[in-house]
Scaffold this motif. Structure first.
Motif, mmCIF file in Angstrom:
data_model
loop_
_atom_site.group_PDB
_atom_site.id
_atom_site.type_symbol
_atom_site.label_atom_id
_atom_site.label_comp_id
_atom_site.label_asym_id
_atom_site.label_seq_id
_atom_site.Cartn_x
_atom_site.Cartn_y
_atom_site.Cartn_z
ATOM 1 N N UNK A 218 0.811 -1.216 0.000
ATOM 2 C CA UNK A 218 0.000 0.000 0.000
ATOM 3 C C UNK A 218 0.839 1.257 0.000
ATOM 4 N N UNK A 219 1.906 1.263 0.777
ATOM 5 C CA UNK A 219 2.788 2.436 0.849
ATOM 6 C C UNK A 219 3.529 2.647 -0.470
ATOM 7 N N UNK A 220 3.935 1.541 -1.106
ATOM 8 C CA UNK A 220 4.619 1.663 -2.403
ATOM 9 C C UNK A 220 3.656 2.173 -3.468
ATOM 10 N N UNK A 221 2.467 1.626 -3.519
ATOM 11 C CA UNK A 221 1.484 2.017 -4.536
ATOM 12 C C UNK A 221 1.059 3.477 -4.374
ATOM 13 N N UNK A 222 1.088 3.966 -3.133
ATOM 14 C CA UNK A 222 0.704 5.355 -2.872
ATOM 15 C C UNK A 222 1.870 6.326 -3.051
ATOM 16 N N UNK A 223 3.051 5.786 -3.333
ATOM 17 C CA UNK A 223 4.222 6.634 -3.548
ATOM 18 C C UNK A 223 4.840 7.170 -2.272
ATOM 19 N N UNK A 224 4.462 6.596 -1.120
ATOM 20 C CA UNK A 224 5.026 7.047 0.157
ATOM 21 C C UNK A 224 6.451 6.536 0.313
ATOM 22 N N UNK A 225 6.690 5.311 -0.130
ATOM 23 C CA UNK A 225 8.054 4.767 -0.138
ATOM 24 C C UNK A 225 8.464 4.527 -1.581
ATOM 25 N N UNK A 226 9.756 4.586 -1.825
ATOM 26 C CA UNK A 226 10.264 4.349 -3.168
ATOM 27 C C UNK A 226 10.277 2.848 -3.462
ATOM 28 N N UNK A 227 10.268 2.519 -4.738
ATOM 29 C CA UNK A 227 10.261 1.115 -5.143
ATOM 30 C C UNK A 227 11.459 0.366 -4.555
ATOM 31 N N UNK A 228 12.602 1.054 -4.449
ATOM 32 C CA UNK A 228 13.804 0.414 -3.919
ATOM 33 C C UNK A 228 13.674 0.100 -2.430
ATOM 34 N N UNK A 260 16.269 -6.348 13.736
ATOM 35 C CA UNK A 260 16.149 -5.277 14.731
ATOM 36 C C UNK A 260 16.742 -3.974 14.207
ATOM 37 N N UNK A 261 17.945 -4.047 13.631
ATOM 38 C CA UNK A 261 18.589 -2.841 13.093
ATOM 39 C C UNK A 261 17.770 -2.253 11.951
ATOM 40 N N UNK A 262 17.226 -3.122 11.102
ATOM 41 C CA UNK A 262 16.419 -2.658 9.974
ATOM 42 C C UNK A 262 15.144 -1.978 10.433
ATOM 43 N N UNK A 263 14.480 -2.570 11.409
ATOM 44 C CA UNK A 263 13.244 -1.985 11.924
ATOM 45 C C UNK A 263 13.526 -0.642 12.579
ATOM 46 N N UNK A 264 14.614 -0.567 13.335
ATOM 47 C CA UNK A 264 14.992 0.699 13.969
ATOM 48 C C UNK A 264 15.206 1.782 12.924
ATOM 49 N N UNK A 265 15.847 1.421 11.818
ATOM 50 C CA UNK A 265 16.087 2.375 10.729
ATOM 51 C C UNK A 265 14.779 2.830 10.090
ATOM 52 N N UNK A 266 13.878 1.878 9.847
ATOM 53 C CA UNK A 266 12.603 2.214 9.210
ATOM 54 C C UNK A 266 11.787 3.181 10.073
ATOM 55 N N UNK A 267 11.770 2.949 11.385
ATOM 56 C CA UNK A 267 10.984 3.824 12.264
ATOM 57 C C UNK A 267 11.545 5.234 12.323
ATOM 58 N N UNK A 268 12.826 5.400 11.934
ATOM 59 C CA UNK A 268 13.442 6.730 11.980
ATOM 60 C C UNK A 268 13.446 7.432 10.622
ATOM 61 N N UNK A 269 13.148 6.684 9.557
ATOM 62 C CA UNK A 269 13.283 7.283 8.217
ATOM 63 C C UNK A 269 12.019 7.238 7.370
ATOM 64 N N UNK A 270 11.059 6.412 7.716
ATOM 65 C CA UNK A 270 9.815 6.303 6.933
ATOM 66 C C UNK A 270 8.690 6.938 7.726
ATOM 67 N N UNK A 271 8.124 8.022 7.169
ATOM 68 C CA UNK A 271 7.074 8.767 7.885
ATOM 69 C C UNK A 271 5.840 8.930 7.006
#
Length: 271
Positions: A218-228, A260-271
């Motif tokens: 859903x986030x990708x289709x809405x353009x909130x996150x990039x395809x990469x 854990x490291x990946x999730x921590x990164x996502x919570x700080x960079x994806x809004x």
């Protein structure tokens, strides 16, 4: 332990302090010796003090890029309605054919772009980006009011604090070799965060109880996150599923640590 609200305030204080030096550095780039003379005058002719001021100025190109990236991240969290305006002051307009004073941007200045007419008349140059820099700084200054306004919604900040606490729990479980439990906690954090981001962007879930994969799509289709970004989230979801569902294969400490490291990164960079 300091809260996200405290950290945001500290980040903002630093950005505003750096903004003063960055604007002064820009002014030096624009006005050169004229700016140096003004500094000397403000120091009442004290050449040593004037030299110390000039030596303390950062290189504009490098310092601005770091400041812009950090300011943009804070803007996304605290003032998302103005993010597009903030970016527009920096980026070249898409589809621009001719460059004029009106559509010259900070990105052009960083590349040293200078537009002339008839070989001598300056249409736009480094100086043309100064109003855009001043507007960006004003927008960052406006963030301060978000902390002081009674209308400020701290829901997201509270949510971020709770997620940080759960990530700490996942790390502690991993430290004591509880791989599956650690991965399960980290997976819940990822799911909660992606759901919160979807709600913030008014993205309706395709299911009553969406999975990480559903939210990610859903986030990708809405353009909130990039395809990469999509496969990275999916990779984290795969590790979470290994911890939760696959009882025939044990997750490794390295896999759970990456989760854990990946999730921590996502919570700080994806809004």
């Amino acid at each position: 332990m300091s809260s996200n609200l405290d950290r945001f305030k500290e980040d903002l204080t630093k950005l505003l302090r750096d903004a003063v030096k960055i604007e002064q550095s820009f002014m030096h780039e624009v006005y050169g010796e004229e700016y140096e003379a003004a500094v000397l005058k403000s120091c009442e002719g004290n050449e040593k003090a004037a030299k110390e001021h000039m030596d303390a100025l950062p290189k504009f190109n490098a310092s601005y890029q770091a400041w812009y990236s950090e300011s943009l991240a804070l803007m996304k969290q605290l003032l998302p309605d103005r993010v597009a305006d903030f970016i527009r002051l920096y980026e070249k307009p898409k589809g621009r054919k001719d460059i004029s004073f009106e559509n010259y941007r900070i990105e052009d200045a960083l590349q040293g772009l200078r537009i002339t007419r008839y070989g001598h008349e300056i249409v736009a140059d480094f100086k043309s980006a100064l109003p855009h820099l001043k507007q960006q700084i004003a927008m960052v200054q406006a963030l301060k009011g978000r902390f002081e306004s009674s209308l400020y919604d701290i829901r997201q900040l509270v949510q971020a604090d709770l997620l940080d606490s759960e990530i700490d729990t996942a790390r502690e479980l991993l430290k004591h070799k509880f791989m599956r439990a650690s991965g399960a906690v980290a997976g819940v954090v990822l799911e909660k965060h992606l759901l919160e981001v979807s709600i913030n962007h008014n993205i309706k879930a395709s299911k009553k109880h969406p999975t990480i994969a559903d939210l990610n799509d859903g986030l990708k289709n809405a353009g909130v996150i990039e395809t990469a970004q999509w496969p990275f989230h999916q990779h984290l979801a795969d590790i979470r599923n290994l911890c939760d569902h696959n009882k025939q294969k044990e997750p490794t400490a390295e896999q759970v640590g990456d989760l854990i490291d990946g999730v921590s990164k996502v919570t700080k960079t994806v809004f």
